[in-house]
Design a protein around this motif. Structure first.
Motif, PDB file in Angstrom:
ATOM      1  N   UNK A 273       0.819  -1.208   0.000  1.00 49.94           N
ATOM      2  CA  UNK A 273       0.000   0.000   0.000  1.00 49.94           C
ATOM      3  C   UNK A 273       0.856   1.263   0.000  1.00 49.94           C
ATOM      4  N   UNK A 274       1.894   1.276   0.836  1.00 50.02           N
ATOM      5  CA  UNK A 274       2.725   2.483   0.900  1.00 50.02           C
ATOM      6  C   UNK A 274       3.525   2.657  -0.383  1.00 50.02           C
ATOM      7  N   UNK A 275       3.929   1.568  -1.021  1.00 45.83           N
ATOM      8  CA  UNK A 275       4.618   1.676  -2.314  1.00 45.83           C
ATOM      9  C   UNK A 275       3.707   2.337  -3.346  1.00 45.83           C
ATOM     10  N   UNK A 276       2.441   1.946  -3.357  1.00 46.84           N
ATOM     11  CA  UNK A 276       1.484   2.533  -4.297  1.00 46.84           C
ATOM     12  C   UNK A 276       1.244   4.010  -3.972  1.00 46.84           C
ATOM     13  N   UNK A 277       1.167   4.328  -2.686  1.00 47.95           N
ATOM     14  CA  UNK A 277       0.966   5.721  -2.279  1.00 47.95           C
ATOM     15  C   UNK A 277       2.141   6.601  -2.702  1.00 47.95           C
ATOM     16  N   UNK A 278       3.341   6.149  -2.433  1.00 48.54           N
ATOM     17  CA  UNK A 278       4.530   6.928  -2.780  1.00 48.54           C
ATOM     18  C   UNK A 278       4.604   7.146  -4.288  1.00 48.54           C
ATOM     19  N   UNK A 279       4.303   6.119  -5.054  1.00 43.01           N
ATOM     20  CA  UNK A 279       4.311   6.246  -6.505  1.00 43.01           C
ATOM     21  C   UNK A 279       3.282   7.278  -6.959  1.00 43.01           C
TER      22      UNK A 279
END
Length: 370
Positions: A273-279
């Protein structure tokens, strides 16, 4: 012999610090046990501080090693225990620039369920009233609940959109994940005194209570900013089970395996989830304010990825641990506010005087740099 042993222990602890920091960079969906090393970092940092004192009393040259480590890793120290005793809220010319006051909170569906509510919905009424009366320009709420129409049993207690929104001169944006039989809404919400010019949601594959939303706001200065509101995957771990697991051997046997399984599931989900948010944030051209119930600690991959791109409000100007969880587990700071580099953080605090949810609300004041 004693000094040699102490020196070896010093090198071991310094190595521990470095390995633990490296572990924070490992996403759980690739290797989830690395999270345990990351969570051990506060212990390693405390030991480093103790060793610095020990060697200062015995050999100042050796003391330079742990002292240098603490200096280099000071941002990681600040994550767990911030120290800014001399910070003052800017005034006059120093306060020039468009300001935005942001309030965020996990409101635990305003205690609507029978096991959460009290007599006459007293805590529910107080929390909604308090939020409506706050001067904040933007309010972001997780585990939000709203009843568009008065119900037979609850009357108009939970008409939260109307009270926090239009009646308080704020525009509401509610990301609804579920509607029940009476039409009540569950999800996330952003309320803004500034015009909302664009909005959207981030589903993380499937729209559930654990998702994110964003709103682009037009400020009086003419600038456009983006506000993110997120609720990341919870552990689904009852705090009573956690307390039981470390209270006795029998408790550990009975609860340990199930808790570990849920712990792993939460870690893996949040890392994705955080990877998607950062992207998503990297594609944004506006100054960003980000708030969330991360369901994760400052010494985690989740927090680390956000801290690599944004400045954390508490770590930047706060003091102490900054506990945000209002429950039996102590010292948990799982609710956060972050800001991109275009912002100066003037003020930030936790509302310990508002105990109506299992999370304390946060308020930060941010100023666009000229």
């Amino acid at each position: 012999m004693r000094r040699s042993f102490a020196f070896k222990c010093t090198l071991l602890v310094l190595g521990w610090v470095l390995v633990a920091i490296a572990a924070l960079q490992v996403p759980a969906h690739q290797f989830w046990p690395a999270a345990f090393l990351g969570l051990s970092l506060p212990v390693a940092l405390v030991l480093t501080g103790g060793l610095a004192v020990y060697w200062l009393l015995r050999n100042w040259r050796v003391a330079l090693l742990p002292i240098l480590m603490l200096v280099l890793m000071w941002p990681h120290v600040q994550r767990g225990f911030a120290l800014h005793p001399l910070h003052l809220v800017p005034s006059g010319e120093k306060a020039a620039g468009q300001k935005v006051q942001l309030l965020s909170a996990n409101v635990r569906i305003f205690n609507v369920y029978a096991q959460l509510r009290d007599k006459n919905f007293s805590s529910s009424r107080k929390l909604i009233k308090w939020l409506a009366e706050q001067p904040a320009d933007v309010i972001c709420l997780q585990e939000f609940y709203n009843e568009p129409r008065p119900s037979r049993t609850n009357k108009d207690v939970f008409q939260s959109v109307r009270r926090i929104g239009p009646e308080a001169h704020r525009t509401p944006f509610v990301s609804v994940t579920l509607r029940n039989a009476i039409g009540a809404e569950f999800g996330l919400a952003i309320f803004s005194k500034f015009p909302i010019v664009h909005r959207g949601t981030i589903h993380f594959g499937k729209l559930t209570q654990n998702h994110a939303m964003f709103a682009d706001l037009r400020l009086p200065s003419g600038d456009t900013i983006r506000v993110y509101n997120a609720h990341l995957q919870s552990m689904s771990m009852d705090e009573r089970d956690i307390v039981d697991s470390y209270s006795s051997k029998d408790g550990l046997k009975a609860k340990g395996v199930g808790l570990l399984r849920r712990f792993k599931r939460g870690l893996v989900a949040r890392s994705r989830q955080v990877d998607e948010l950062v992207q998503h944030m990297q594609q944004c051209r506006y100054p960003i304010l980000f708030c969330a119930d991360l369901n994760d600690l400052p010494y985690s991959y989740t927090y680390d990825q956000l801290a690599d791109h944004l400045q954390n409000a508490h770590a930047t100007i706060g003091n102490g641990i900054g506990t945000t969880y209002n429950g039996r587990l102590p010292f948990l700071r799982i609710d956060q506010q972050f800001a991109s580099s275009q912002w100066a953080i003037d003020d930030f605090g936790v509302h310990y005087e508002i105990p109506y949810s299992d999370h304390f609300p946060l308020t930060g004041t941010y100023r666009l740099k000229k």
